[in-house]
Design an enzyme around this catalytic site. Structure first.
Site, PDB file in Angstrom:
ATOM      1  CE  LYS A 193      60.577  82.527  -7.388  1.00 31.05           C
ATOM      2  NZ  LYS A 193      59.592  83.445  -6.785  1.00 31.05           N
ATOM      3  N   GLY A 194      59.163  77.795 -12.012  1.00 32.17           N
ATOM      4  CA  GLY A 194      58.031  76.962 -12.432  1.00 32.17           C
ATOM      5  C   GLY A 194      58.339  75.496 -12.651  1.00 32.17           C
ATOM      6  CG  ASP A 223      52.742  81.689 -23.199  1.00 35.29           C
ATOM      7  OD1 ASP A 223      52.209  81.703 -24.316  1.00 35.29           O
ATOM      8  OD2 ASP A 223      52.271  82.314 -22.226  1.00 35.29           O
ATOM      9  CB  VAL A 271      47.325  76.362 -17.122  1.00 34.64           C
ATOM     10  CG1 VAL A 271      46.233  75.953 -18.084  1.00 34.64           C
ATOM     11  CG2 VAL A 271      48.584  76.744 -17.880  1.00 34.64           C
ATOM     12  CG  ASP A 293      53.577  82.068 -10.794  1.00 29.05           C
ATOM     13  OD1 ASP A 293      54.025  81.701 -11.900  1.00 29.05           O
ATOM     14  OD2 ASP A 293      53.603  83.256 -10.416  1.00 29.05           O
ATOM     15  NE  ARG A 341      56.056  79.880  -8.046  1.00 29.21           N
ATOM     16  CZ  ARG A 341      56.374  80.346  -9.256  1.00 29.21           C
ATOM     17  NH1 ARG A 341      56.337  79.547 -10.289  1.00 29.21           N
ATOM     18  NH2 ARG A 341      56.716  81.612  -9.433  1.00 29.21           N
TER      19      ARG A 341
HETATM   20  C1  PRP Z   1      57.387  81.112 -17.061  1.00 27.94           C
HETATM   21  C2  PRP Z   1      57.820  79.679 -17.382  1.00 27.94           C
HETATM   22  C3  PRP Z   1      58.832  79.865 -18.455  1.00 27.94           C
HETATM   23  C4  PRP Z   1      58.357  81.105 -19.177  1.00 27.94           C
HETATM   24  C5  PRP Z   1      57.655  80.679 -20.420  1.00 27.94           C
HETATM   25  O1  PRP Z   1      58.298  81.650 -16.160  1.00 27.94           O
HETATM   26  O2  PRP Z   1      58.349  79.036 -16.265  1.00 27.94           O
HETATM   27  O3  PRP Z   1      60.125  80.068 -17.933  1.00 27.94           O
HETATM   28  O4  PRP Z   1      57.452  81.785 -18.312  1.00 27.94           O
HETATM   29  O5  PRP Z   1      57.120  81.793 -21.079  1.00 27.94           O
HETATM   30  P1  PRP Z   1      57.640  82.308 -22.485  1.00 27.94           P
HETATM   31  O6  PRP Z   1      57.670  81.119 -23.428  1.00 27.94           O
HETATM   32  O7  PRP Z   1      56.569  83.306 -22.850  1.00 27.94           O
HETATM   33  O8  PRP Z   1      58.984  82.922 -22.310  1.00 27.94           O
HETATM   34  P2  PRP Z   1      58.022  82.976 -15.325  1.00 27.94           P
HETATM   35  O9  PRP Z   1      58.784  84.108 -15.952  1.00 27.94           O
HETATM   36  O10 PRP Z   1      56.549  83.148 -15.128  1.00 27.94           O
HETATM   37  O11 PRP Z   1      58.742  82.659 -13.950  1.00 27.94           O
HETATM   38  P3  PRP Z   1      58.504  81.445 -12.917  1.00 27.94           P
HETATM   39  O12 PRP Z   1      59.006  80.177 -13.589  1.00 27.94           O
HETATM   40  O13 PRP Z   1      59.324  81.834 -11.739  1.00 27.94           O
HETATM   41  O14 PRP Z   1      57.028  81.373 -12.624  1.00 27.94           O
END
Ligand code: PRP
Length: 184
Positions: A46-47, A106, A156, A162, A168
């Site tokens: 969702k991010g 990340d 962050v 989130d 968010r």
């Molecule tokens: C977060 C972000 C990326 C992922 C990056 O998503 O939106 O998709 O993590 O992290 P990585 O490089 O360690 O894989 P999350 O799984 O938190 O879901 P969200 O987008 O719904 O918050």
């Protein structure tokens, strides 16, 4: 203005104005690179939602849009490296130029998985755009083609990002106070 969300923010990293300006720059660069083509934007839920909404409005291209939702197995704080698709593409992407839009890169596990997956589905090209890059977290060798900001190793939130599904809707990106996630 102080409220129940902003009280939890240690420091504002990027203001609404800074985000606007950077997103407009990225949009212009992408529009120039893809001029005359018809790329398919793929937002990762969702991010990426807030960033994606602003980015495509800054990209005056004939483009279309898909969303994918993925999640990593394992606990909430450390990525396990195994990724599961919760919502998949709704169209054939063979021969398409994809622009993958993420809020943060990340560990790289999500994008590493998605690149392989989308290549196997027949995408002609995959361009990665991430608003934030946190190189200190990297576990997989994956880099973005376009990065909004490189961030330090801090928690962050805001502008789509989130903590436990909250924050968010902050219009800026900030560092969360450690006591917020340490107490839970
Ligand atoms: C977060 C972000 C990326 C992922 C990056 O998503 O939106 O998709 O993590 O992290 P990585 O490089 O360690 O894989 P999350 O799984 O938190 O879901 P969200 O987008 O719904 O918050």
């Amino acid at each position: 203005m102080k409220n129940e969300l902003t009280n939890d923010i240690l420091k504002v990293l990027y203001t609404e104005e800074q985000l606007n300006e950077r997103v407009r720059e990225l949009g212009a660069e992408i529009a120039e690179r893809f001029a005359g083509r018809q790329p398919l934007f793929v937002g990762i839920l969702k991010g990426s939602v807030l960033f994606l909404a602003d980015l495509i409005r800054a990209c005056p291209l004939r483009c279309d849009l898909e969303m994918m939702a993925v999640s990593s197995y394992g606990n909430a704080t450390a990525s396990s490296g195994r990724v599961r698709i919760n919502h998949d593409l709704q169209q054939d992407i063979r021969g398409r130029d994809l622009i993958l839009v993420e809020d943060i890169l990340d560990s790289g596990n999500t994008l590493c998985f998605l690149k392989d997956y989308l290549k196997a589905k027949g995408a002609a090209s995959i361009t990665i755009v991430t608003l934030l890059d946190k190189p200190s977290g990297r576990q997989k060798a994956v880099n973005a083609d376009y990065v909004g900001f490189t961030v330090p190793d801090a928690f962050v939130v805001g502008y789509g990002l989130d903590y436990a599904q909250f924050y968010r809707n902050l219009p800026y990106i900030g560092i969360l106070k450690p006591e917020v996630y340490e107490k839970s």
